[in-house]
Design an enzyme around this catalytic site. Sequence first.
Site, mmCIF file in Angstrom:
data_model
loop_
_atom_site.group_PDB
_atom_site.id
_atom_site.type_symbol
_atom_site.label_atom_id
_atom_site.label_comp_id
_atom_site.label_asym_id
_atom_site.label_seq_id
_atom_site.Cartn_x
_atom_site.Cartn_y
_atom_site.Cartn_z
ATOM 1 N N CYS A 19 -1.086 6.074 9.821
ATOM 2 C CA CYS A 19 0.028 5.284 10.463
ATOM 3 C C CYS A 19 -0.316 3.975 10.808
ATOM 4 C CB CYS A 19 0.556 5.736 11.640
ATOM 5 S SG CYS A 19 1.414 8.002 10.582
ATOM 6 N N CYS A 53 1.387 -1.989 16.362
ATOM 7 C CA CYS A 53 2.180 -1.942 14.230
ATOM 8 C C CYS A 53 0.823 -2.857 13.762
ATOM 9 C CB CYS A 53 2.748 -1.099 14.381
ATOM 10 S SG CYS A 53 2.819 -0.992 12.013
ATOM 11 N N CYS A 73 6.839 -6.249 7.152
ATOM 12 C CA CYS A 73 7.919 -5.891 8.403
ATOM 13 C C CYS A 73 8.323 -6.548 9.685
ATOM 14 C CB CYS A 73 7.057 -4.544 8.827
ATOM 15 S SG CYS A 73 8.591 -4.018 9.875
ATOM 16 N N GLU A 77 0.629 -0.925 -0.176
ATOM 17 C CA GLU A 77 -0.284 0.116 -0.136
ATOM 18 C C GLU A 77 0.841 1.053 0.225
ATOM 19 O OE1 GLU A 77 -4.584 -1.692 1.933
ATOM 20 O OE2 GLU A 77 -2.394 -1.121 3.367
ATOM 21 N N CYS A 92 6.185 -3.999 15.964
ATOM 22 C CA CYS A 92 6.505 -2.923 17.086
ATOM 23 C C CYS A 92 4.835 -3.965 18.114
ATOM 24 C CB CYS A 92 7.052 -2.001 16.372
ATOM 25 S SG CYS A 92 8.128 -1.248 16.065
ATOM 26 N N CYS A 141 3.289 8.618 0.886
ATOM 27 C CA CYS A 141 3.676 7.769 2.171
ATOM 28 C C CYS A 141 3.565 6.122 0.926
ATOM 29 C CB CYS A 141 2.945 7.716 2.979
ATOM 30 S SG CYS A 141 3.602 6.250 4.105
HETATM 31 N N1 SAH Z 1 9.392 0.933 10.111
HETATM 32 C C1 SAH Z 1 9.299 2.326 9.771
HETATM 33 C C2 SAH Z 1 8.695 3.089 8.860
HETATM 34 C C3 SAH Z 1 7.318 3.172 9.465
HETATM 35 S S1 SAH Z 1 6.674 4.886 9.561
HETATM 36 C C4 SAH Z 1 9.110 3.015 11.436
HETATM 37 O O1 SAH Z 1 9.525 2.714 11.981
HETATM 38 O O2 SAH Z 1 9.737 4.511 12.101
HETATM 39 C C5 SAH Z 1 5.262 4.474 10.493
HETATM 40 C C6 SAH Z 1 4.651 5.515 11.993
HETATM 41 O O3 SAH Z 1 3.749 4.900 12.418
HETATM 42 C C7 SAH Z 1 6.352 5.020 13.020
HETATM 43 O O4 SAH Z 1 6.108 5.842 13.337
HETATM 44 C C8 SAH Z 1 5.232 3.576 13.574
HETATM 45 O O5 SAH Z 1 5.442 3.135 14.717
HETATM 46 C C9 SAH Z 1 3.992 4.560 13.696
HETATM 47 N N2 SAH Z 1 2.960 3.701 13.762
HETATM 48 C C10 SAH Z 1 2.651 1.995 13.751
HETATM 49 N N3 SAH Z 1 1.759 2.089 13.588
HETATM 50 C C11 SAH Z 1 0.981 3.134 14.317
HETATM 51 C C12 SAH Z 1 -0.287 2.732 14.862
HETATM 52 N N4 SAH Z 1 -1.266 2.019 15.662
HETATM 53 N N5 SAH Z 1 -0.897 4.085 15.776
HETATM 54 C C13 SAH Z 1 0.325 5.541 15.422
HETATM 55 N N6 SAH Z 1 1.317 5.252 14.762
HETATM 56 C C14 SAH Z 1 1.648 3.782 14.364
#
Ligand code: SAH
Length: 357
Positions: free
Chosen positions: A346, A130, A123, A103, A127, A116
Amino acid sequence: MTRVVEQGSAATPVKDFSECDRPELEAAMVAMGEPAFRGRQLFQWLHQRDVVTFDAMTDLPAPLRSRLQHQARISEPALETKQVSSDGTTKFLLRLADGRRVEAVYIPDTPNQTFCVSTQVGCAMACGFCLTGKMGLIRNLTAGEIAGQVRVLARETHLRTSPFNIVLMGMGEPLHNYDATMKALGILADPQGLAVAPRRVTLSTVGLVPAIKKLADEPVMPNLAISLHGTTDAQRDALVPINRKYGLEELMDTCRNFPLRRRGRITFEYVMLDGVNDTPDDARRLARLLDGIPGKVNLLPLNEADGIPFTRPSDARVNTFAKILSDAGVTVSVRKSRGRDIRAACGQLLVEGERRA
Ligand code: SAH
């Protein structure tokens, strides 16, 4: 909706020109007995003029075009579906040559126009909050697939000739797919192509310390965003597992030493999870962690989803947290969730049905 074109016969190995940067295309032309400038022309057709069929490249001699039909191809992520949110955010589901899907999201008027894009299918970072992390890593994207997402989005949004920003904040951890990501940024920055200035590109990472150090020496250096999300090692270990390998102190030292552009700053993303990392003490610790680093904090109140065992804090809690930071002299913003109604926000990028082979 296929503009994926030009196949050689099954027997001939064909080179995929969308995987080539300009020097590689020039070398490919020389290898075919052509002058190097043909490579530059091809690069311009593909990246600047958005032409992906050799037939339409009218300043190439006809015999060359016909050889290219057999010996080369230009592949491109194919647009499968497009969903538009009530706030204008648009999520694109793109199919890759092997059928895998990723996506990419267009976020309008923030006030910038932002694309984006993804760097991996799935991945590996896992985390805890996520959705993409729940998929596991299926595979890395190639440089052509990363740059190709930008080409497709620029075409679909009619922004090819206007300035736009790119954030590597889609699916995947860009520094876990380092070479392809850097090559894609080189293709995108090329003045003969889309010419996206590096200051318009932001790479977001979970904090892979050795790769951040390597990034510091890159010719095409994007802005850096760090997904911090915790203010103690215990807390971050639990939320962002890579912290067990590269702890907070090492990460913050690396940021402190990162070479920034003039007036440049590192963005620290901080997902806010109700009752977990959003207390006033966390805010004060966060301010201390940033001491001596030209940085700013971007708070991301959790985008909730099924299967994510956390909740989003109240606006009041978010505001209290933000105020403590700003009172401590830290620049802070709260990321407005865009496209939540179409699950484009995000951490909500997840392709159903994609499973590890
Ligand atoms: N892998 C990279 C790129 C992803 S950026 C990174 O971790 O930075 C996407 C951003 O959204 C990251 O900061 C991630 O931690 C955040 N994110 C992931 N899940 C989320 C959620 N459920 N709500 C808000 N932010 C989230």
